[in-house]
Design a protein around this motif. Sequence first.
Motif, short mmCIF file in Angstrom:
data_model
loop_
_atom_site.label_atom_id
_atom_site.label_comp_id
_atom_site.label_asym_id
_atom_site.label_seq_id
_atom_site.Cartn_x
_atom_site.Cartn_y
_atom_site.Cartn_z
N MET A 168 -12.73 5.84 9.51
CA MET A 168 -13.96 5.37 8.76
C MET A 168 -14.31 4.00 9.22
SD MET A 168 -11.91 5.69 6.46
CE MET A 168 -12.07 7.22 5.45
N ALA A 169 -15.47 3.42 9.01
CA ALA A 169 -15.67 2.07 8.85
C ALA A 169 -14.97 1.46 7.49
CB ALA A 169 -17.07 1.56 9.08
N ALA A 170 -14.54 0.36 7.64
CA ALA A 170 -13.75 -0.11 6.48
C ALA A 170 -14.58 -0.17 5.05
CB ALA A 170 -13.43 -1.71 6.76
N ASN A 171 -15.91 -0.49 5.20
CA ASN A 171 -16.72 -0.25 4.04
C ASN A 171 -17.23 0.92 3.46
OD1 ASN A 171 -18.57 0.18 6.31
ND2 ASN A 171 -20.10 -0.88 5.23
N LEU A 172 -16.69 2.13 4.54
CA LEU A 172 -16.83 3.61 3.80
C LEU A 172 -15.73 4.21 3.13
CD1 LEU A 172 -18.97 4.70 6.66
CD2 LEU A 172 -19.96 3.82 4.58
N ARG A 173 -14.45 3.59 3.28
CA ARG A 173 -13.38 4.08 2.92
C ARG A 173 -13.43 4.50 1.34
NH1 ARG A 173 -8.08 0.58 3.31
NH2 ARG A 173 -9.57 -0.86 2.38
N ASP A 174 -13.62 3.59 0.68
CA ASP A 174 -13.64 3.80 -1.02
C ASP A 174 -14.59 4.61 -1.37
OD1 ASP A 174 -11.70 1.81 -1.00
OD2 ASP A 174 -13.38 0.68 -0.59
N THR A 175 -16.06 4.77 -0.71
CA THR A 175 -16.98 5.67 -0.89
C THR A 175 -16.59 7.09 -0.52
OG1 THR A 175 -18.56 3.97 -0.77
CG2 THR A 175 -19.47 6.31 -0.48
N MET A 176 -15.95 7.26 0.48
CA MET A 176 -15.44 8.55 1.13
C MET A 176 -14.34 9.26 0.11
SD MET A 176 -15.62 8.30 5.11
CE MET A 176 -15.11 9.99 5.49
N LEU A 177 -13.61 8.26 -0.59
CA LEU A 177 -12.66 8.90 -1.57
C LEU A 177 -13.27 9.23 -2.71
CD1 LEU A 177 -9.67 9.07 -2.76
CD2 LEU A 177 -9.52 7.06 -3.19
N GLN A 181 -14.64 13.14 0.34
CA GLN A 181 -14.72 13.44 1.75
C GLN A 181 -13.06 13.37 2.26
OE1 GLN A 181 -18.08 11.93 4.01
NE2 GLN A 181 -18.36 10.87 2.09
N VAL A 182 -12.38 12.46 1.50
CA VAL A 182 -10.96 12.56 1.81
C VAL A 182 -10.28 12.68 0.34
CG1 VAL A 182 -10.98 11.47 4.04
CG2 VAL A 182 -10.92 10.15 1.73
N ASP A 183 -8.95 13.21 0.53
CA ASP A 183 -8.38 13.32 -0.72
C ASP A 183 -7.62 11.99 -1.34
OD1 ASP A 183 -8.73 16.31 -0.90
OD2 ASP A 183 -7.23 16.50 0.76
N ALA A 184 -7.01 11.22 -0.28
CA ALA A 184 -6.44 10.21 -0.66
C ALA A 184 -6.69 9.09 0.61
CB ALA A 184 -4.87 10.20 -0.84
N VAL A 185 -6.56 7.85 0.21
CA VAL A 185 -6.69 6.68 1.44
C VAL A 185 -5.44 5.96 1.04
CG1 VAL A 185 -9.10 6.94 1.27
CG2 VAL A 185 -7.62 5.15 -0.20
N THR A 186 -5.26 5.08 2.31
CA THR A 186 -4.13 4.03 2.25
C THR A 186 -5.06 2.78 2.48
OG1 THR A 186 -3.98 4.05 4.95
CG2 THR A 186 -2.35 5.34 3.44
N GLY A 187 -4.39 1.85 1.76
CA GLY A 187 -4.92 0.43 1.82
C GLY A 187 -4.13 -0.65 0.85
N PHE A 188 -4.64 -1.77 0.76
CA PHE A 188 -4.08 -2.65 0.13
C PHE A 188 -4.51 -2.26 -1.35
CE2 PHE A 188 -3.51 -6.55 2.92
CZ PHE A 188 -2.38 -5.86 3.62
N LEU A 189 -3.30 -2.43 -2.18
CA LEU A 189 -3.54 -2.03 -3.63
C LEU A 189 -4.86 -2.64 -4.15
CD1 LEU A 189 -2.54 -0.61 -6.37
CD2 LEU A 189 -0.97 -2.69 -6.69
N PHE A 190 -4.78 -3.98 -4.35
CA PHE A 190 -5.86 -4.86 -4.91
C PHE A 190 -7.22 -4.49 -4.10
CE2 PHE A 190 -3.16 -7.41 -2.24
CZ PHE A 190 -4.23 -8.04 -1.15
N THR A 191 -7.32 -4.24 -3.05
CA THR A 191 -8.39 -4.03 -2.23
C THR A 191 -9.09 -2.50 -2.77
OG1 THR A 191 -7.91 -5.17 -0.29
CG2 THR A 191 -9.62 -3.75 0.08
N VAL A 192 -8.43 -1.52 -2.53
CA VAL A 192 -8.94 -0.28 -2.93
C VAL A 192 -9.11 -0.17 -4.46
CG1 VAL A 192 -8.68 2.24 -2.90
CG2 VAL A 192 -7.75 0.98 -0.92
N HIS A 193 -8.36 -0.61 -5.38
CA HIS A 193 -8.34 -0.49 -6.61
C HIS A 193 -9.70 -1.05 -7.08
CE1 HIS A 193 -6.85 -0.22 -10.78
NE2 HIS A 193 -7.56 -1.09 -11.12
N PHE A 194 -9.83 -2.28 -6.65
CA PHE A 194 -11.22 -2.99 -7.22
C PHE A 194 -12.63 -2.71 -6.50
CE2 PHE A 194 -7.88 -5.59 -9.28
CZ PHE A 194 -8.27 -5.57 -10.64
N ASN A 195 -12.30 -2.25 -5.25
CA ASN A 195 -13.53 -1.56 -4.62
C ASN A 195 -13.81 -0.44 -5.39
OD1 ASN A 195 -13.35 -3.81 -2.98
ND2 ASN A 195 -12.79 -2.25 -1.28
N LEU A 196 -12.77 0.39 -5.91
CA LEU A 196 -13.31 1.64 -6.70
C LEU A 196 -14.02 1.21 -8.02
CD1 LEU A 196 -10.34 3.86 -5.80
CD2 LEU A 196 -12.54 4.07 -4.95
N VAL A 197 -13.42 0.33 -8.56
CA VAL A 197 -13.91 -0.28 -9.91
C VAL A 197 -15.47 -0.71 -9.60
CG1 VAL A 197 -13.90 -2.33 -11.63
CG2 VAL A 197 -11.86 -1.08 -11.00
#
Length: 340
Positions: A168-177, A181-197
């Motif tokens: 997916m496009a980078a800006n959609l990864r956290d929304t899809m989690l 739409q996906v069970d899990a994702v890979t990414g930088f810890l601090f990127t995904v964590h605070f995007n989800l926040v």
Amino acid sequence: MLLRRRHLMATAAGAALALPAMRTGHAQTALRFSLDWALQGNHGMWALAEDRGIYRRENLAVRMDRGFGSGDAIVKVGSGAYDLGFADLSGAVKFNAENPQNRLVMIYPVFDRTAAALMTLAGRNINKPQDVAGRSLGAPEGEGSRMLFPAFARVAGINTSGIRWTSMAANLRDTMLRTGQVDAVTGFLFTVHFNLVGLGIPEDQILGWPYAENGLDIYGSGVFARASWLERNGETASRFVKASIDGLKLLLNDVPGGMAALKKREPLFDEALEARRFAMTRDRSILTPNSRAHGLGHVDMARVQQLIQVNAEALGVANPPKAEEFFTDRYLPAKSERMV
């Protein structure tokens, strides 16, 4: 009057000596610098280097552009579109093997430990890394943590045969989690964590397993360039690395100032959230026991060799680069200038 004049002249001379040394007699060197992602807290080290005159001191004129993943930055620098990049260079193990004429070299590992992580949310029945076997994972194509996942799976004992990847496009990864739409994702810890926040997910519902803390303790993102460019621009590379380290020291001592500098460049930049993101980056990836003992950017060839080996084995690279051709400390300032 004469004594007073002499006193003023002496005072002015002393003040001049107290200023940072300026390189004179040289035109500013223009550099094209690609980041790994959209502006985040740790990028403040380069914003401060520009705003507070460090680049000017080093006679550098740096154009800093956002990136779209580590793989994107690797291609940009490898193709010559950019002089320097900041990214997780694990993907370059394969890139260098396939593109020896455009070989990339890490000249300053900013992250002593990789920030790559496997991330999910509570309630997905994923309570340890091995539980992603047979599940759906998501990440942008070419994103550094996704490229490194096979190596992580190998050391963590994850069965990858049934894993289904969604790009997916980078800006959609956290929304899809978030939306399942996906069970899990890979990414930088601090990127995904605070995007989800930022998406309203309570922090106690965010689960993450950093690769470096679960069996794959290797270097993370840093400043890199093409070997051929370095042969022609070694002195410029040294000046940029020096400016980067001095910029990081400014950021470590003035996080609000660094966030304000990034806000100037991106009006939608969330200073409070990014300050928290940088704190996680600092504590988990930058100020490690190793960097505190040996200085920022310390290069340990045994750890470089481990990075090469796990990537070569996971990605089927038959002719991986030699450690001394992949990382170098040649462009780092003296240890005394790198201590924090």
